[in-house]
Enzyme design. Structure first.
Site, PDB file in Angstrom:
ATOM      1  N   HIS A  77     -11.061  -2.720 -24.911  1.00 49.86           N
ATOM      2  CA  HIS A  77     -11.309  -2.077 -26.216  1.00 49.86           C
ATOM      3  C   HIS A  77     -10.035  -1.624 -26.926  1.00 49.86           C
ATOM      4  O   HIS A  77      -9.049  -0.911 -26.030  1.00 49.86           O
ATOM      5  CB  HIS A  77     -12.191  -0.746 -25.888  1.00 49.86           C
ATOM      6  CG  HIS A  77     -13.675  -0.987 -25.788  1.00 49.86           C
ATOM      7  ND1 HIS A  77     -14.476  -0.727 -26.747  1.00 49.86           N
ATOM      8  CD2 HIS A  77     -14.289  -1.343 -24.821  1.00 49.86           C
ATOM      9  CE1 HIS A  77     -15.514  -1.401 -26.336  1.00 49.86           C
ATOM     10  NE2 HIS A  77     -15.662  -1.614 -25.043  1.00 49.86           N
ATOM     11  N   ALA A 125      -6.162  -6.724  -1.229  1.00 45.00           N
ATOM     12  CA  ALA A 125      -7.174  -5.792  -1.707  1.00 45.00           C
ATOM     13  C   ALA A 125      -7.022  -5.016  -2.394  1.00 45.00           C
ATOM     14  O   ALA A 125      -5.477  -4.195  -2.490  1.00 45.00           O
ATOM     15  CB  ALA A 125      -7.751  -5.131  -0.239  1.00 45.00           C
ATOM     16  N   ARG A 148       4.795 -12.629  -0.768  1.00 45.62           N
ATOM     17  CA  ARG A 148       5.237 -13.762   0.257  1.00 45.62           C
ATOM     18  C   ARG A 148       4.808 -14.953  -0.788  1.00 45.62           C
ATOM     19  O   ARG A 148       4.036 -15.119  -1.669  1.00 45.62           O
ATOM     20  CB  ARG A 148       4.237 -14.030   1.160  1.00 45.62           C
ATOM     21  CG  ARG A 148       4.538 -12.847   2.308  1.00 45.62           C
ATOM     22  CD  ARG A 148       3.461 -13.362   3.642  1.00 45.62           C
ATOM     23  NE  ARG A 148       3.130 -12.347   4.099  1.00 45.62           N
ATOM     24  CZ  ARG A 148       4.329 -11.477   4.944  1.00 45.62           C
ATOM     25  NH1 ARG A 148       5.414 -11.684   5.076  1.00 45.62           N
ATOM     26  NH2 ARG A 148       3.456 -10.130   5.577  1.00 45.62           N
TER      27      ARG A 148
HETATM   28  C1  COA Z   1      -2.770  -9.625   1.113  1.00 44.87           C
HETATM   29  C2  COA Z   1      -2.950  -9.426   2.455  1.00 44.87           C
HETATM   30  C3  COA Z   1      -3.966 -10.718   2.874  1.00 44.87           C
HETATM   31  C4  COA Z   1      -1.853  -9.930   3.115  1.00 44.87           C
HETATM   32  O1  COA Z   1      -1.683  -9.863   4.562  1.00 44.87           O
HETATM   33  P1  COA Z   1      -0.083 -10.048   5.236  1.00 44.87           P
HETATM   34  O2  COA Z   1       0.399 -11.291   4.634  1.00 44.87           O
HETATM   35  O3  COA Z   1      -0.579  -9.980   6.706  1.00 44.87           O
HETATM   36  O4  COA Z   1       0.783  -9.060   4.753  1.00 44.87           O
HETATM   37  P2  COA Z   1       1.288  -7.598   5.625  1.00 44.87           P
HETATM   38  O5  COA Z   1       0.012  -6.790   6.237  1.00 44.87           O
HETATM   39  O6  COA Z   1       2.298  -8.209   6.635  1.00 44.87           O
HETATM   40  O7  COA Z   1       2.088  -6.753   4.635  1.00 44.87           O
HETATM   41  C5  COA Z   1       2.947  -7.031   3.846  1.00 44.87           C
HETATM   42  C6  COA Z   1       3.450  -6.036   3.032  1.00 44.87           C
HETATM   43  O8  COA Z   1       2.459  -5.703   1.807  1.00 44.87           O
HETATM   44  C7  COA Z   1       1.895  -4.473   1.702  1.00 44.87           C
HETATM   45  N1  COA Z   1       0.544  -4.908   1.563  1.00 44.87           N
HETATM   46  C8  COA Z   1      -0.335  -5.525   2.039  1.00 44.87           C
HETATM   47  N2  COA Z   1      -1.386  -5.636   1.527  1.00 44.87           N
HETATM   48  C9  COA Z   1      -1.651  -4.835   0.667  1.00 44.87           C
HETATM   49  C10 COA Z   1      -2.605  -4.380  -0.317  1.00 44.87           C
HETATM   50  N3  COA Z   1      -3.647  -4.803  -0.285  1.00 44.87           N
HETATM   51  N4  COA Z   1      -2.126  -3.460  -1.437  1.00 44.87           N
HETATM   52  C11 COA Z   1      -0.736  -3.138  -1.422  1.00 44.87           C
HETATM   53  N5  COA Z   1       0.207  -3.255  -0.574  1.00 44.87           N
HETATM   54  C12 COA Z   1      -0.057  -4.177   0.577  1.00 44.87           C
HETATM   55  C13 COA Z   1       2.047  -3.927   3.306  1.00 44.87           C
HETATM   56  O9  COA Z   1       2.046  -2.611   3.226  1.00 44.87           O
HETATM   57  C14 COA Z   1       3.453  -4.602   3.481  1.00 44.87           C
HETATM   58  O10 COA Z   1       4.532  -3.694   2.773  1.00 44.87           O
HETATM   59  P3  COA Z   1       5.652  -3.477   3.505  1.00 44.87           P
HETATM   60  O11 COA Z   1       6.608  -4.982   3.736  1.00 44.87           O
HETATM   61  O12 COA Z   1       6.675  -2.586   2.729  1.00 44.87           O
HETATM   62  O13 COA Z   1       5.672  -2.893   4.782  1.00 44.87           O
HETATM   63  C15 COA Z   1      -3.699  -8.422   3.113  1.00 44.87           C
HETATM   64  O14 COA Z   1      -2.841  -7.134   3.334  1.00 44.87           O
HETATM   65  C16 COA Z   1      -5.010  -7.868   2.309  1.00 44.87           C
HETATM   66  O15 COA Z   1      -5.039  -7.596   1.449  1.00 44.87           O
HETATM   67  N6  COA Z   1      -6.264  -8.110   3.165  1.00 44.87           N
HETATM   68  C17 COA Z   1      -7.374  -7.798   2.505  1.00 44.87           C
HETATM   69  C18 COA Z   1      -8.515  -7.394   3.519  1.00 44.87           C
HETATM   70  C19 COA Z   1      -9.803  -7.301   2.839  1.00 44.87           C
HETATM   71  O16 COA Z   1     -10.203  -7.008   1.707  1.00 44.87           O
HETATM   72  N7  COA Z   1     -10.947  -6.956   3.895  1.00 44.87           N
HETATM   73  C20 COA Z   1     -12.092  -7.017   3.462  1.00 44.87           C
HETATM   74  C21 COA Z   1     -12.661  -8.213   3.192  1.00 44.87           C
HETATM   75  S1  COA Z   1     -14.427  -8.370   2.718  1.00 44.87           S
END
Ligand code: COA
Length: 161
Positions: A77, A125, A148
């Site tokens: 909007h 997430a 990444r």
């Molecule tokens: C996106 C995701 C898959 C990345 O996982 P990963 O590659 O293992 O990444 P890492 O956990 O090593 O995190 C890497 C960096 O990103 C950050 N980060 C990871 N996920 C994040 C998110 N959702 N929001 C903000 N920052 C995030 C971490 O804090 C970390 O920061 P740093 O390097 O400063 O310490 C994962 O974090 C995620 O979001 N999973 C979702 C889980 C979910 O929704 N489950 C319910 C399903 S119904």
């Protein structure tokens, strides 16, 4: 499942949409007319409470997975005229959204107008995606930034600072 304007919505084979989804193809608002298109290709799978509102075009590629409560809107909007409630102001020109094949969008992510998410991308997430995300990238945060990226030549994931 709440569907508004089914004829503007195309759903492929093998699509699985869980509870309380809203798929809204909006054809008019105030005096504005729109020709919305929502195209969902094959094997899309989403959790509960998916919300998609489209006034121009949203496409979701093949073999895409969404967790719960993903929100996709290709319009906003206007709020520029402070003499009129936002509710009664026009919608801005919509900007299409594309979610690439093989991508994965985690819980509570919000995808905003004009965004293209690349093939095989992962959206973290609660991320708010305001700009394009390349193929085979992981993006997180608000606003979402790539953390990444897969290097197709080296065949490995590279951490992006
Ligand atoms: C996106 C995701 C898959 C990345 O996982 P990963 O590659 O293992 O990444 P890492 O956990 O090593 O995190 C890497 C960096 O990103 C950050 N980060 C990871 N996920 C994040 C998110 N959702 N929001 C903000 N920052 C995030 C971490 O804090 C970390 O920061 P740093 O390097 O400063 O310490 C994962 O974090 C995620 O979001 N999973 C979702 C889980 C979910 O929704 N489950 C319910 C399903 S119904």
């Amino acid at each position: 499942l709440r569907i508004f304007n089914r004829k503007s919505i195309s759903i492929g084979d093998g699509v699985s949409i869980w509870k309380r989804a809203s798929l809204l193809a909006i054809t008019h608002y105030n005096n504005q007319q729109f020709s919305p298109e929502l195209i969902i290709w094959d094997n899309f799978c989403t959790g509960n409470d998916l919300f998609i509102a489209v006034t121009r075009k949203v496409t979701i590629g093949n073999d895409v997975l969404f967790a719960d409560r993903v929100c996709i809107v290709d319009n906003i909007h206007w709020y520029t005229d402070v003499s009129i409630p936002v509710l009664y102001q026009d919608l801005a020109s919509p900007r299409p959204i594309h979610i690439g094949s093989w991508s994965f969008v985690w819980i509570n992510a919000v995808i905003l107008p004009g965004v293209t998410i690349g093939k095989g991308a992962v959206i973290g997430a609660s991320s708010v995606v305001v700009s394009d995300i390349p193929d085979y990238a992981v993006a997180t945060g608000n606003p979402a930034k790539v953390i990444r990226q897969y290097d197709l030549d080296k065949k490995e994931w590279i951490k992006v600072l």
